[in-house]
Structures are given as C-alpha cells and as structure tokens.
Write an enzyme that holds these catalytic residues in place. Structure first.
Site, short mmCIF file in Angstrom:
data_model
loop_
_atom_site.label_atom_id
_atom_site.label_comp_id
_atom_site.label_asym_id
_atom_site.label_seq_id
_atom_site.Cartn_x
_atom_site.Cartn_y
_atom_site.Cartn_z
N GLU A 70 2.94 -24.11 29.82
CA GLU A 70 2.92 -23.44 28.52
C GLU A 70 4.27 -22.78 28.22
O GLU A 70 4.70 -22.68 27.07
CB GLU A 70 1.81 -22.39 28.45
CG GLU A 70 0.40 -22.96 28.34
CD GLU A 70 -0.22 -23.29 29.68
OE1 GLU A 70 0.47 -23.14 30.72
OE2 GLU A 70 -1.40 -23.70 29.70
N PHE A 132 -15.07 -16.11 31.62
CA PHE A 132 -14.13 -17.01 32.30
C PHE A 132 -12.94 -17.33 31.38
O PHE A 132 -13.11 -17.70 30.24
CB PHE A 132 -14.86 -18.31 32.68
CG PHE A 132 -13.95 -19.32 33.31
CD1 PHE A 132 -13.35 -19.06 34.55
CD2 PHE A 132 -13.66 -20.51 32.67
CE1 PHE A 132 -12.50 -19.99 35.12
CE2 PHE A 132 -12.81 -21.44 33.24
CZ PHE A 132 -12.21 -21.17 34.47
N GLN A 133 -11.77 -17.12 31.92
CA GLN A 133 -10.50 -17.36 31.21
C GLN A 133 -10.37 -16.54 29.94
O GLN A 133 -9.83 -17.00 28.94
CB GLN A 133 -10.31 -18.86 30.93
CG GLN A 133 -10.13 -19.65 32.22
CD GLN A 133 -9.56 -21.03 32.01
OE1 GLN A 133 -9.85 -21.68 31.02
NE2 GLN A 133 -8.76 -21.48 32.98
N LYS A 182 -13.37 -20.04 20.58
CA LYS A 182 -13.79 -21.45 20.65
C LYS A 182 -14.85 -21.80 19.59
O LYS A 182 -14.77 -22.84 18.94
CB LYS A 182 -14.32 -21.73 22.06
CG LYS A 182 -14.64 -23.18 22.30
CD LYS A 182 -14.89 -23.47 23.77
CE LYS A 182 -15.18 -24.95 23.96
NZ LYS A 182 -15.31 -25.29 25.37
N MET A 490 25.10 -14.94 38.60
CA MET A 490 25.34 -13.67 37.91
C MET A 490 24.91 -12.49 38.77
O MET A 490 25.56 -11.44 38.78
CB MET A 490 24.60 -13.66 36.57
CG MET A 490 24.93 -12.48 35.70
SD MET A 490 26.69 -12.32 35.41
CE MET A 490 26.86 -13.10 33.81
C1 LIG Z 1 13.07 -14.86 34.37
C2 LIG Z 1 14.26 -14.15 34.88
N1 LIG Z 1 14.26 -13.67 36.15
C3 LIG Z 1 15.35 -13.01 36.62
C4 LIG Z 1 16.45 -12.81 35.84
C5 LIG Z 1 17.66 -12.05 36.36
N2 LIG Z 1 18.85 -12.92 36.41
C6 LIG Z 1 19.80 -12.90 35.47
S1 LIG Z 1 21.01 -13.99 35.73
C7 LIG Z 1 20.32 -14.48 37.17
C8 LIG Z 1 20.97 -15.54 38.03
C9 LIG Z 1 20.95 -16.86 37.40
O1 LIG Z 1 21.36 -17.81 38.36
P1 LIG Z 1 21.57 -19.31 37.96
O2 LIG Z 1 20.45 -19.82 37.17
O3 LIG Z 1 21.90 -20.08 39.19
O4 LIG Z 1 22.83 -19.25 37.00
P2 LIG Z 1 24.33 -18.74 37.28
O5 LIG Z 1 24.37 -17.28 37.06
O6 LIG Z 1 24.66 -19.11 38.70
O7 LIG Z 1 25.15 -19.48 36.29
C10 LIG Z 1 19.14 -13.78 37.43
C11 LIG Z 1 18.29 -13.96 38.62
C12 LIG Z 1 16.39 -13.30 34.52
N3 LIG Z 1 17.38 -13.12 33.66
N4 LIG Z 1 15.30 -13.97 34.08
#
Ligand SMILES: Cc1ncc(C[n+]2csc(CCOP(=O)(O)OP(=O)(O)O)c2C)c(N)n1
Length: 578
Positions: A70, A132-133, A182, A490
């Site tokens: 989803e 349920f659900q 539903k 990041m």
């Molecule tokens: C759903 C979600 N979980 C955690 C984060 C925190 N977060 C921000 S950037 C990042 C790292 C992203 O790593 P990657 O996808 O390898 O991209 P890169 O920064 O290496 O380009 C994280 C964990 C987020 N933004 N979204």
C-alpha cells in the site's frame, strides 16, 4: 456555492456514466472517480474493499494498477499528482491496508499534494467493536489530512467524492481520505451526481488583497537588497511564468527551496540556488544580508531557516501564501499577502517596477563565482556528484527526476539543474525514505512520453523495491538509479560531523545485489564502479526501452556540502575540503 467542473471530457463516456441506474456504492464510487477525470488509480485489495474490486473487475474505463505494498500505491499516487498537477488517487482495504497508507498521507500533507485516498472499513454495524481488520483510519489520519470522511449512507458517496476532489485541489492543496464501510459499498441506490459544491466553513482565500500587494510593491521600491524565496507553492499554483515576469520586472535575485526547484529556471542569472542546511553559499549569504525577503509559497521550514532567531536578521519579511495560517507561523512577517500565488503575482506584475538592486546583484554574482558548488573529483573513485552531473548533461535537464531521501537527494537538488516546474519530485517536509521509486512510477504513468529518472540511495531503495514488479509487468520505463555507498549515507555524515565519527548502525552490509534484484523481477540491471563504466551503463539504460536499474557503486565517505549544523545560523556553513 460554487460549481466544480467535472473533468470527464469524453462525451460518450460522460453520458454513460450519468445514467440514473440503480447501482452499488462501489459502482457509484467508480463512476464518480471517472467523472472527476481520474485516469489512473493505484491500490491493493482486501476484505473490506472486495465489492469495490468486484466493480473494478472487467471495467474497461477504469485503469487500476496493483502495487505490491500500500505504501507503494500512495507514493505512486503522490508522484502522479506532483508531476501532473492532477489529484492522485489510491485505494486500500481496512485495518493494515489503511494504516500502511499513513506515511504516504503524511508525506503528501507536509508537501501540500492533492490526493484522494479511499479506504474500506468493516461493516458499519461493526465499527467500534474491534472487529477483524478494523482501524479508526479517519481518526488516525485526522491531523495529516485536509479532511477525512466516513461515509455512512450509500447516497452520500458521489457527493463525498466530488467534495473530496474539490477540497484536495483548492486553496492549499492536500490529501483527503474517504473511508467506506463494506456494507455501504454494497448497498444500492440510483446514481446521481450533483455538480454544485457547498461546504460550510471551507472557503479558501484565493483572491489577493490590493492593499497588501501595494505594501509589497512599496517595500520593493524602498529596498536596496531584496531577495525572493520561492517555495513549492509557486509550482503547485502553476505560477512559474508569473514569477519569472515578476523577477524580470523587479530585478530581484531569487532562491528556490527544495520543493520550489523548477518553479524558477536555474539557467536564469538571478537564480542563486537552494537555501538552508545544504543550500548554496550565495543563497544563504543573500538571506542573511538582505533587507527585504519575499517568501512566495514557501513555509519557512526549519531546514531553510535553521536557527530561526538568527534568520534573515536585517530583513523586512513579506510572505505571499494561499494559506493564511502560514503567515507569521515561523518568522515575523511585516507584509502578509494572502491569496493564490499566481493571482497575487498577476496583480503585483501590473505595477511592479525594478528595485534599486544593481549593486546588490553585482555583490551576489561575484559570490556565486567565488563559491560555486564543488567536489573533489579524484578519478580514483566514482563520485555521486559526478553521476548526477552526468545524468543532467545526458538528459539536458529535461527529465522528470524523483529522489528518495538522504545524501543522493541533496546532490540531486544541487547538481541536476531544473528549468521546468513539476520535473523535480522529492519528499521535502516529511523526508520519507521509500518515497522516490514508487513516486517515479506514478510520475511515469502521468507522463508516458517523458523520461523519468528515479534516483535512490541503497538504503531507501530497499524500502519499496518490491514495486520493481509493476515496472516489469506494465513495462513502465523508469530509469532507476541507485547511488550505492553501502551505508545510510546521510546518517553517516551526521555521525561523522556531529557525533565524532561514532558510526552507529549505518552499515548496509547484507544489501542485495541490486542488479540481481532487478533481474529477479524481470527488470534489466546494470552496474558501474568507475566513470567509464558509469557513462557506458547510463547510455545503455537510456538506449533500452522499458525499465532499467543501474547500480552506481560510489565513494562511501563523500559528504554533502555546504552543510549548516543544527543550532547554527544559515551563514555558518561547513564548506568541506573540496
Ligand atoms: C522512513 C525513514 N526512516 C528513516 C529516515 C532517516 N534517514 C534520513 S536519510 C537516511 C539515510 C538514507 O540512506 P540511503 O538511502 O542509503 O541514502 P544516502 O543518504 O546514502 O544517499 C535515513 C536513515 C528517513 N528519512 N525516513
């Protein structure tokens, strides 16, 4: 009372849809969506929406794409909406289906994206019994939707759909949820569709106030160092031409926020880049030294303002926004201009004159030359910035680019140059990993003739990679780029700079072989580890019809610069050693 024009343009279809047949709530829902001009819906079935899916079955007019999660469906609907300007639509079942949409709804809400989200619910007689659900999805999503409806009578379905489209796409845009129990989707009634809309208490301020615009023009007349901060509102209002005219007339240097990218051409000499945490040196310095800051459809996000007490310390602030609640929310605003951005700028353009900004422009142009974006290209490693530059050059800046969240997102914002609105699709407000790839699928569905490039980190790519299946099945020709640095880049950057190199849980060892992953779904996979391979693989991807994934294995330790640490003002930039 206003009349919302129905979008179904095909006369024959329109006549067929408008027949007063006695039909089920599900059939009414489908007819209503078609009358709103919906040509593509993303979704996932389950018990509570089985009547709806039964109505979809064999309906030749209704184009539904089955995603594999989803979350994929809602991000795809979001990408469709951002890239086309139309309302995106998705469907999910009750309970877990509905809650799987929550991240995507919040993503769209934060970035003001028009969506109509349809969820099924348990029988209306079972609501409130922990059936349920069952999940109280209207309650759960109340703070992250513009409005949410629980439909209690089959007679209300068509009216609710019409209202939902109106609310989602007017004023400050955003997601609207329609929850249909539903039994309501199974009940029958005669089909009617009323074109009139009257929603008590909902009356967005669209038309500008003349006095406010005059005050803005007077402030421009008095300013020596004016700057425009253009946000996503410019793109969403379709106001790019009015903004360009305004800048041409007033001669004011212009900054585009992360979501404002494409709302003003980056090829224009007066463009200064992006502001904030990873903004350009010149954009940040311009904000800190200007005497008039005109926010246009920008909400002064904390990634832009950073330390808000020290933000634009010498500036009088003017703010053009369709949402009055935004004005003065973060920064003290001397000149509010509430109204549809396009209409406010149209009015302003009638009398706008050039500011006395010659010396200021000269100062900023010098700065732009002295402090451009740059990185060290050592020819030993494949640099992520190089990959983005290469993609920009080969696509001549004409692709629709979607990104996920992280370093690759910031490099894409910095090194891919956009000249058109709705070509840059990224999760700004919520910063949702897993967004970029399904959003690209939605963007491609909405723009079948354009090249869509989905740029992802190796972390985020693993959050919705299952949607490779629908790329393969429907031959959706998205070019899927993985900037593979083998870490949560990041987060690693923050841990290096702010947490003294204590790298906690950022190692992505155990990631799949992305080439094999793509191939497992029936998508062509390519890999590049140096410049030569990168050019070759990318060209091959461009030359290949259909979807292709390219795994660019890049330098692991590269950081995004400039960088402003939290707690600093935006001119306190780390520039890196490049
Ligand atoms: C759903 C979600 N979980 C955690 C984060 C925190 N977060 C921000 S950037 C990042 C790292 C992203 O790593 P990657 O996808 O390898 O991209 P890169 O920064 O290496 O380009 C994280 C964990 C987020 N933004 N979204």
């Amino acid at each position: 009372m206003s009349t919302q024009t129905l979008k179904a343009t095909n006369k024959e279809l329109y006549t067929k849809l408008m027949q007063p047949d006695v039909i089920t709530g599900s059939e009414i829902l489908l007819r209503s969506l078609l009358l709103e001009g919906v040509d593509c819906v993303f979704g996932y079935p389950g018990g509570a929406v089985l009547y709806i899916y039964d109505a979809i079955h064999g309906n030749p007019d209704f184009n539904h794409l089955l995603t594999r999660h989803e979350q994929g469906a809602i991000h795809a609907a979001d990408g469709y909406a951002r890239s086309t300007g139309e309302v995106g639509v998705c469907i999910a079942t009750s309970g877990p289906g509905a809650t799987n949409l929550v991240t995507g709804i919040a993503t769209a809400y934060m970035d003001s994206v028009p969506l109509v989200v349809i969820t099924g619910n348990v029988m209306s007689t079972a609501i409130g019994t922990d059936a349920f659900q069952e999940a109280d999805i209207t309650g759960i999503t109340m703070p992250i939707t513009k409005h949410s409806y629980l439909v209690r009578d089959v007679k209300d379905i068509s009216k609710t759909v019409h209202e939902a489209f109106h609310i989602a796409s007017t004023g400050r845009k955003g997601p609207v949820l329609i929850d249909i129990p539903k039994d309501i989707s199974a009940h029958k009634t005669a089909f009617t569709y009323d074109n009139k809309i009257s929603i008590r208490g909902y009356n967005p301020t669209v038309l500008p106030n003349k006095l406010q615009v005059e005050r803005l023009l007077k402030a421009i007349d008095e300013a020596k160092k004016p700057v425009i901060l253009a946000g996503g509102g410019v793109v969403y209002a379709g106001a790019q031409e009015e903004l360009l005219e305004f800048v041409n007339k007033t001669n004011i240097p212009t900054i585009t926020t992360l979501l404002g990218i494409g709302g003003f051409p980056s090829s224009n000499d007066l463009w200064l880049g992006m502001p904030g945490m990873h903004g350009t040196y010149t954009a940040n310095k311009a904000i800190q030294n200007c005497d008039l800051l005109i926010g246009i459809g920008a909400r002064f996000d904390d990634r832009v303002t950073m330390k808000v007490e020290g933000f634009a310390p010498n500036a009088k602030i003017a703010h053009i926004d369709v949402d009055p609640a935004e004005v003065g929310k973060v920064v003290e605003t001397a000149i509010p201009c509430v109204g549809d951005v396009k209409k406010v700028l149209e009015l302003a353009n009638q009398k706008a004159k050039s500011a006395q900004s010659e010396a200021w422009i000269e100062e900023l142009q010098k700065m732009k030359k002295e402090f451009p974006l740059k990185y060290k290209d050592d020819n030993k490693h494949l640099k992520p910035q190089y990959v983005i530059e290469m993609i920009h050059e080969t696509t001549k800046g004409e692709a629709i680019v979607t990104t996920d969240v992280g370093q690759h997102q910031m490099w894409s914002a910095q090194y891919y140059r956009f000249n058109h609105p709705r070509s840059w699709i990224t999760s700004g407000g919520l910063g949702t990993m897993g967004f970029g790839f399904p959003a690209a699928i939605g963007a491609q569905m909405g723009n079948p003739d354009r090249l869509v490039v989905s740029i992802n980190g190796d972390g985020g790519m693993q959050m919705c990679s299952q949607e490779l299946a629908i790329c393969a099945i429907h031959n959706i020709p998205v070019k899927i780029v993985v900037i593979n640095n083998q870490v949560l880049g990041m987060v690693r950057q923050w841990q290096e700079i702010i947490y003294d190199n204590r790298y906690s849980h950022i190692d992505l060892s155990g990631s799949p072989d992305f080439v094999k992953l793509a191939e497992a779904y029936g998508v062509k996979g390519l890999r590049a580890t140096n410049k030569e391979e990168a050019q070759k693989a990318w060209q091959e991807a461009l030359d290949t019809p259909g979807p292709v994934l390219i795994d660019f294995v890049v330098e692991k330790h590269e950081n995004v610069y400039p960088m402003v640490k939290q707690g600093s003002t935006i001119d306190e930039m780390l520039m890196g050693d490049s």
